[in-house]
Design a protein around this motif. Structure first.
Motif, short mmCIF file in Angstrom:
data_model
loop_
_atom_site.label_atom_id
_atom_site.label_comp_id
_atom_site.label_asym_id
_atom_site.label_seq_id
_atom_site.Cartn_x
_atom_site.Cartn_y
_atom_site.Cartn_z
N LEU A 413 0.87 -1.19 0.00
CA LEU A 413 0.00 0.00 0.00
C LEU A 413 0.90 1.23 0.00
O LEU A 413 2.05 1.16 0.43
CB LEU A 413 -0.89 0.02 1.25
CG LEU A 413 -1.97 -1.06 1.33
CD1 LEU A 413 -2.69 -0.98 2.67
CD2 LEU A 413 -2.96 -0.90 0.19
N ALA A 414 0.35 2.37 -0.43
CA ALA A 414 1.16 3.60 -0.44
C ALA A 414 1.55 3.97 0.98
O ALA A 414 0.68 4.00 1.86
CB ALA A 414 0.34 4.73 -1.06
N PRO A 415 2.85 4.22 1.25
CA PRO A 415 3.24 4.67 2.59
C PRO A 415 2.47 5.93 2.95
O PRO A 415 2.47 6.90 2.17
CB PRO A 415 4.74 4.96 2.45
CG PRO A 415 5.17 4.15 1.28
CD PRO A 415 3.99 4.10 0.35
N ALA A 416 1.79 5.92 4.10
CA ALA A 416 0.95 7.07 4.45
C ALA A 416 0.63 7.05 5.93
O ALA A 416 0.41 5.99 6.52
CB ALA A 416 -0.35 7.02 3.66
N LEU A 417 0.56 8.25 6.52
CA LEU A 417 0.12 8.36 7.92
C LEU A 417 -1.27 9.00 7.98
O LEU A 417 -1.73 9.39 9.05
CB LEU A 417 1.14 9.15 8.74
CG LEU A 417 2.40 8.30 9.02
CD1 LEU A 417 3.62 9.16 9.27
CD2 LEU A 417 2.18 7.34 10.17
N SER A 430 -11.12 6.63 0.13
CA SER A 430 -10.68 5.42 0.84
C SER A 430 -9.18 5.17 0.62
O SER A 430 -8.65 4.15 1.03
CB SER A 430 -11.48 4.21 0.34
OG SER A 430 -11.37 4.13 -1.07
N ASP A 431 -8.49 6.10 -0.01
CA ASP A 431 -7.06 5.93 -0.33
C ASP A 431 -6.17 6.11 0.89
O ASP A 431 -6.51 6.83 1.82
CB ASP A 431 -6.60 7.01 -1.33
CG ASP A 431 -7.22 6.85 -2.70
OD1 ASP A 431 -7.86 5.83 -2.96
OD2 ASP A 431 -7.05 7.79 -3.51
N ASN A 432 -4.96 5.50 0.81
CA ASN A 432 -3.85 5.99 1.62
C ASN A 432 -3.42 7.29 0.93
O ASN A 432 -3.11 7.27 -0.27
CB ASN A 432 -2.69 4.99 1.60
CG ASN A 432 -2.91 3.84 2.56
OD1 ASN A 432 -4.02 3.60 3.02
ND2 ASN A 432 -1.84 3.12 2.86
N ILE A 433 -3.42 8.40 1.66
CA ILE A 433 -3.30 9.70 0.99
C ILE A 433 -1.88 9.93 0.45
O ILE A 433 -0.89 9.77 1.18
CB ILE A 433 -3.68 10.85 1.95
CG1 ILE A 433 -5.07 10.59 2.56
CG2 ILE A 433 -3.64 12.21 1.24
CD1 ILE A 433 -6.20 10.42 1.57
#
Ligand SMILES: CC(=O)SCCNC(=O)CCNC(=O)[C@H](O)C(C)(C)COP(=O)(O)OP(=O)(O)OC[C@H]1O[C@@H](n2cnc3c(N)ncnc32)[C@H](O)[C@@H]1OP(=O)(O)O
Length: 499
Positions: A413-417, A430-433
């Motif tokens: 998944l895209a690295p995201a906080l 619903s994305d990892n931003i």
């Protein structure tokens, strides 16, 4: 005095937004290469300060484990950077001559960023990198409980940005942290979009501000250990996740759900790996510390170790206990074990079979955390597929720790906080931003057919006396252009537009 402070803080916000807007207008003229150099320089400065800032965050908030916060800082800096560095975000970002489409990245302007106390330094790094990569400026609103470490992270970033040639004011931070200041930031008409991560009230305030907002609701993900799972591995991954930074990541597991036929093995493995099942009296004592009187999560338990929570509640647990577990059979808002607990505390449910476990998981997510994340441990692809089709989550993580899987550490998944929770979770996405959520796309579309062709294709009759400057409807068809001609013309138009 209070009123003075509020007025001063509102003025500070207005100044920050004015400066950010001016800086963004200059930054908006930079090409992809110049933007990327600045983003790279910021990432490198964050990496160089990852340990110092991690220690500051733990010291100031009392949440989590500094070594794990170092890893979080790396996730918010170099790991995020690696995943976004080749993205095209500035100028022409895509073109398809055959279809006559060209796409231009348009920055959203000034991003307002709310920073949580649970992941303060890492979220500042991450939000700044994705905002700037998309050509935006950013104004940061620190959670008051993590203000100093957030201010320090911002000064590391500002220094690196300045040295790399970024315009002054591109990265701003509110120093007088009051609710009035944050409110003024959220409602300012010069804000392009709000990135809200934090407590429910803050996220709600962001959505009610009148500006576009991307927010993250609470997590409450169950973890289903299915009968075909590798049980020792499943328990190890759940414990790795739940003890990582003492459970402060919102994608971490909040309950274990398992099947009756493997209950004994799961219980034995949980105990072997440092889990402790509290009895009813102990569970009740700990329960009093999970929620505050207003029904929200109690900061006293957040990011604390199992031993610290046991001491707080006055219960005896074996030395070396890593995770506390409480057997539960009922899901409700009033049952704190079936809510989000950002610490090494898990509810434990045993169900007859996978269908019942499926129902239980849905019930838990509907209680809190709909749209966020859940995990499954299984080798049965049919069961995994069934879970994927039915669960109200934006991320179903398979055979991996929830906390690190959700943020793109142990998954692709895209690295995201900031993890979008979709419509069901009240989120815009619903994305990892990533930076792609922070640009608008201007689409340049060349004509590739005519009205008369569409009518012909769908057999729609031509209205009588259609006004047409070339005389009749069929004039377009008579132009004699082939598909190749249209493509060649389109390419020429796009090339000209690109300059
Ligand atoms: C990928 C991820 O892992 S993202 C994780 C994000 N998730 C979270 O942060 C979990 C949700 N957070 C929470 O539930 C809480 O913040 C806790 C339990 C962690 C900490 O609780 P607290 O320290 O009491 O903080 P809380 O968020 O409730 O805010 C405390 C006060 O600061 C205020 N505040 C919070 N953020 C801001 C801000 N940006 N500016 C001004 N004031 C703020 C709140 O309004 C509140 O004011 P009040 O006491 O007058 O009501």
């Amino acid at each position: 005095m209070g009123l003075d402070m509020d007025l001063q803080s509102i003025q500070e916000v207005r100044d920050l937004i004015r400066d950010a807007k001016k800086a963004q207008e200059v930054f908006g003229t930079f090409d992809q290469q110049r933007v990327d150099q600045i983003v790279k320089a910021i990432s490198e400065a964050c990496v160089a300060n990852a340990e110092r800032l991690a220690k500051m965050a733990v010291e100031e908030t009392g949440f989590g484990v500094w070594q794990d916060k170092v890893l979080k800082n790396l996730l918010g800096s170099t790991i995020t950077y690696e995943s976004i560095k080749d993205m095209k975000t500035i100028g022409v970002i895509h073109e398809d001559g055959a279809k006559g489409i060209m796409e231009v990245g348009v920055p959203m302007g000034v991003i307002a960023a709310l920073i949580p106390s649970t992941n303060p330094t890492s979220t500042v790094m991450y939000k700044t990198l994705i905002a700037l990569k998309a050509g935006n400026a950013i104004v940061i609103s620190p959670h008051p409980g993590a203000k100093n470490c957030i201010l320090e992270t911002v000064s590391v970033i500002q220094e690196a940005a300045r040295k790399a040639g970024a315009p002054e004011g591109l990265v701003g931070v509110i120093r007088l942290t009051t609710m009035e200041a944050t409110d003024a930031l959220l409602k300012d008409p010069n804000i392009g979009v709000i990135l809200a991560t934090g407590g429910e009230a803050m996220v709600h305030a962001a959505y009610s501000s009148g500006n576009p907002a991307i927010g993250v609701g609470p997590g409450n993900g169950p973890s289903f250990i299915e009968r075909t799972a590798n049980i020792p591995e499943a328990v190890r991954r759940i414990f790795d996740s739940k003890t990582f930074d003492n459970g402060t990541i919102c994608a971490s597991e909040q309950s274990i759900v398992t099947e009756k036929c493997i209950e004994a093995q799961v219980v034995e493995e949980v105990r072997r790996q440092g889990g402790y099942f509290m009895d009813t009296a102990q569970s009740e004592k700990v329960a009093r510390f999970i929620l505050r009187d207003n029904g929200t999560m109690n900061p006293k338990i957040v990011g604390k170790s199992a031993q610290a929570i046991a001491d707080m509640a006055g219960i005896q647990i074996p030395a070396g206990t890593r995770v506390l577990l409480s057997r539960q059979t009922e899901v409700s808002k009033k049952n704190p074990y079936t809510r989000e607990k950002l610490c090494p505390l898990l509810a434990f449910f045993v169900e007859e079979g996978w269908q019942e476990a499926c129902e239980r998981s849905i019930q838990i997510l509907q209680n809190e955390g709909a749209g966020h994340t859940m995990t499954i441990h299984s080798q049965d692809t049919d069961v995994i597929r069934e879970f994927a089709l039915k669960k109200p989550v934006s991320r179903l993580l398979v055979n991996t720790p929830g906390a690190l899987g959700g943020v793109g550490g142990t998954t692709n998944l895209a690295p995201a906080l900031t993890l979008g929770c979709g419509a069901v979770g009240g989120s815009a996405t619903s994305d990892n931003i990533t930076p792609m959520n922070l640009i608008n796309i201007r689409r340049v579309a060349c004509g590739v057919t005519e009205l008369s062709d569409i009518r012909k294709k769908y057999n729609v009759p031509v209205p009588e006396q259609t006004p047409c400057c070339y005389g009749t409807e069929s004039a377009g068809q008579a132009s004699g252009l082939t598909a190749e001609d249209v493509e060649a013309i389109t390419r020429a138009v796009l090339a000209k537009l690109r300059g």
